[in-house]
Design a protein around this motif. Sequence first.
Motif, PDB file in Angstrom:
ATOM      1  N   MET A 111      43.505  65.572  18.309  1.00 43.14           N
ATOM      2  CA  MET A 111      43.706  65.385  19.529  1.00 43.14           C
ATOM      3  C   MET A 111      42.688  65.212  20.723  1.00 43.14           C
ATOM      4  O   MET A 111      41.723  65.825  20.497  1.00 43.14           O
ATOM      5  CB  MET A 111      44.790  66.373  20.150  1.00 43.14           C
ATOM      6  N   LYS A 112      42.822  64.296  21.511  1.00 40.76           N
ATOM      7  CA  LYS A 112      41.943  64.000  22.563  1.00 40.76           C
ATOM      8  C   LYS A 112      42.611  64.269  23.907  1.00 40.76           C
ATOM      9  O   LYS A 112      43.844  63.887  24.173  1.00 40.76           O
ATOM     10  CB  LYS A 112      41.236  62.774  22.664  1.00 40.76           C
ATOM     11  N   LYS A 113      41.882  65.170  24.717  1.00 32.73           N
ATOM     12  CA  LYS A 113      42.684  65.717  26.077  1.00 32.73           C
ATOM     13  C   LYS A 113      41.564  65.300  27.149  1.00 32.73           C
ATOM     14  O   LYS A 113      40.644  65.428  27.259  1.00 32.73           O
ATOM     15  CB  LYS A 113      42.729  67.228  26.165  1.00 32.73           C
ATOM     16  N   THR A 114      42.447  64.525  28.181  1.00 36.65           N
ATOM     17  CA  THR A 114      41.630  63.913  29.218  1.00 36.65           C
ATOM     18  C   THR A 114      42.525  64.338  30.578  1.00 36.65           C
ATOM     19  O   THR A 114      43.744  63.952  30.626  1.00 36.65           O
ATOM     20  CB  THR A 114      41.616  62.380  29.275  1.00 36.65           C
ATOM     21  N   SER A 115      41.794  64.961  31.321  1.00 29.43           N
ATOM     22  CA  SER A 115      42.339  65.480  32.635  1.00 29.43           C
ATOM     23  C   SER A 115      41.803  64.678  33.779  1.00 29.43           C
ATOM     24  O   SER A 115      40.785  64.454  33.710  1.00 29.43           O
ATOM     25  CB  SER A 115      41.995  67.150  32.966  1.00 29.43           C
ATOM     26  N   THR A 116      42.660  64.386  34.551  1.00 30.91           N
ATOM     27  CA  THR A 116      42.308  63.506  35.952  1.00 30.91           C
ATOM     28  C   THR A 116      43.258  63.943  37.044  1.00 30.91           C
ATOM     29  O   THR A 116      44.119  64.903  36.963  1.00 30.91           O
ATOM     30  CB  THR A 116      42.624  62.127  35.477  1.00 30.91           C
ATOM     31  N   ARG A 117      43.148  63.312  38.264  1.00 29.11           N
ATOM     32  CA  ARG A 117      43.838  63.538  39.474  1.00 29.11           C
ATOM     33  C   ARG A 117      44.572  62.424  39.789  1.00 29.11           C
ATOM     34  O   ARG A 117      44.013  61.194  40.040  1.00 29.11           O
ATOM     35  CB  ARG A 117      43.093  64.159  40.746  1.00 29.11           C
ATOM     36  N   LEU A 118      45.752  62.755  40.409  1.00 26.30           N
ATOM     37  CA  LEU A 118      46.575  61.578  40.958  1.00 26.30           C
ATOM     38  C   LEU A 118      46.083  61.248  42.408  1.00 26.30           C
ATOM     39  O   LEU A 118      45.411  62.240  42.891  1.00 26.30           O
ATOM     40  CB  LEU A 118      48.103  61.921  40.913  1.00 26.30           C
ATOM     41  N   ALA A 119      46.548  60.302  43.126  1.00 29.84           N
ATOM     42  CA  ALA A 119      46.151  60.077  44.560  1.00 29.84           C
ATOM     43  C   ALA A 119      46.268  61.136  45.442  1.00 29.84           C
ATOM     44  O   ALA A 119      45.390  61.246  46.512  1.00 29.84           O
ATOM     45  CB  ALA A 119      46.632  58.670  45.036  1.00 29.84           C
ATOM     46  N   ASP A 120      47.357  62.008  45.229  1.00 31.54           N
ATOM     47  CA  ASP A 120      47.761  63.070  46.338  1.00 31.54           C
ATOM     48  C   ASP A 120      47.126  64.249  45.535  1.00 31.54           C
ATOM     49  O   ASP A 120      47.472  65.499  46.184  1.00 31.54           O
ATOM     50  CB  ASP A 120      49.319  63.248  46.192  1.00 31.54           C
ATOM     51  N   GLY A 121      46.483  64.272  44.635  1.00 37.62           N
ATOM     52  CA  GLY A 121      45.659  65.670  44.113  1.00 37.62           C
ATOM     53  C   GLY A 121      46.258  66.293  43.016  1.00 37.62           C
ATOM     54  O   GLY A 121      45.632  67.184  42.640  1.00 37.62           O
ATOM     55  N   ARG A 122      47.477  65.942  42.755  1.00 38.89           N
ATOM     56  CA  ARG A 122      48.064  66.595  41.552  1.00 38.89           C
ATOM     57  C   ARG A 122      47.348  66.540  40.340  1.00 38.89           C
ATOM     58  O   ARG A 122      46.760  65.213  40.210  1.00 38.89           O
ATOM     59  CB  ARG A 122      49.428  66.322  41.364  1.00 38.89           C
ATOM     60  N   GLU A 123      47.485  67.294  39.373  1.00 35.72           N
ATOM     61  CA  GLU A 123      46.782  67.234  38.107  1.00 35.72           C
ATOM     62  C   GLU A 123      47.616  66.319  37.158  1.00 35.72           C
ATOM     63  O   GLU A 123      48.638  66.274  37.073  1.00 35.72           O
ATOM     64  CB  GLU A 123      46.435  68.444  37.344  1.00 35.72           C
ATOM     65  N   LEU A 124      46.968  65.589  36.275  1.00 35.74           N
ATOM     66  CA  LEU A 124      47.505  64.769  35.365  1.00 35.74           C
ATOM     67  C   LEU A 124      46.688  64.693  34.211  1.00 35.74           C
ATOM     68  O   LEU A 124      45.446  64.939  34.032  1.00 35.74           O
ATOM     69  CB  LEU A 124      47.775  63.505  35.652  1.00 35.74           C
ATOM     70  N   VAL A 125      47.216  65.162  33.009  1.00 35.79           N
ATOM     71  CA  VAL A 125      46.618  65.238  31.837  1.00 35.79           C
ATOM     72  C   VAL A 125      46.986  64.369  30.510  1.00 35.79           C
ATOM     73  O   VAL A 125      48.368  64.317  30.319  1.00 35.79           O
ATOM     74  CB  VAL A 125      46.531  66.795  31.151  1.00 35.79           C
ATOM     75  N   TYR A 126      46.194  63.423  29.883  1.00 32.88           N
ATOM     76  CA  TYR A 126      46.539  62.498  28.861  1.00 32.88           C
ATOM     77  C   TYR A 126      46.416  63.362  27.697  1.00 32.88           C
ATOM     78  O   TYR A 126      45.260  64.051  27.493  1.00 32.88           O
ATOM     79  CB  TYR A 126      45.877  61.326  28.736  1.00 32.88           C
TER      80      TYR A 126
END
Length: 349
Positions: A1-16
């Motif tokens: 498994m590969k986990k990639t954490s990023t942020r949406l335009a309003d600052g909320r966390e999103l993780v693939y």
Amino acid sequence: MKKTSTRLADGRELVYYDSRDDVVRDTADPRPLHPVATTAEIREDVLLGDRVAVASHRQDRTHLPPPDACPLCPSRDGRHTEIPDSDYDVVVFENRFPSLAGDAGRCEVVCFTSDHDASFADLTEERAALVLEAWTDRTAELAGLPGVEQVFCFENRGAEIGVTLGHPHGQIYGYPFTTPRTALMLRSLEEHAARTGGANLFDDVVARERADGERVVLDTGHWTAFVPYAAHWPYEVHLYPRRRVPDLPALDEAARAEFPRVYLELLRRFDRIFGGGRPPTPYISAWHQAPLRDPRRDAFALHLELFTIRRTSGKLKFLAGSESGMSVFINDVPPEAAARRLREVASGS
């Protein structure tokens, strides 16, 4: 498994969460979003000891949009959604319309697949295993947040249940308290131990069901699924790992490896019990995990409760006077009959 954490335009966390290690997730969210403003607060019902989340901002949440406006589909053809990339395996992100937020907890959305028309039962075992990894990882992550006392992973499926988005997805709540249902289980656990000289209630319940066998739906090397003796819902199955653990991160590798096959089989049986899965059976699937800091944590048993509000083809089980007014359930389907029916619709029968 590969986990990639990023942020949406309003600052909320999103993780693939990806099955392949070579996938690159670097697409930015171009939407002109304002920071999420919530009104979530927790109030206590002093008569019952329950807590109620008051979240008026949820009145404006997206409600059953057409497929071409689904916010959980990938961003494609110039249309930007909650998921910036053009495809994905499993994605988790902070809910834009959370029931719990800030000091009142956390709410996340889990998208099981980019296929809008699929369901969890349509997933491959590999993808179901990836969802299990995501549930496990998020449980561990939310457990580390200040104020979170219990983590709840669940899925609601079907308009009859009240879902507002048709895309296959579930949610994860980080509660800032121990939920009333769990508190009742812990009280029963403690009382049983005192009455029996230290026996574990969860162990005894599973052992009784396996010994009796009449309500067992599946019994494998590492999991046991059965209709409970006093089932509240017409078709309700409880799934326990053979080795008692308090939460998803504590599952051993053998149980993890077997889970996708077992769970997918249960979901597919639920889709067949009312005539082949069309329309799909509405259900709630709920992971019960131990509170994070309760002294009885190690005696608690992780388990999944799967149930439908449909009692027969075309008819729903409504929570009417006795259920809603007094919390006394009346079940029209004997648990033994429900278990028999769920065995009859096994794959390959």
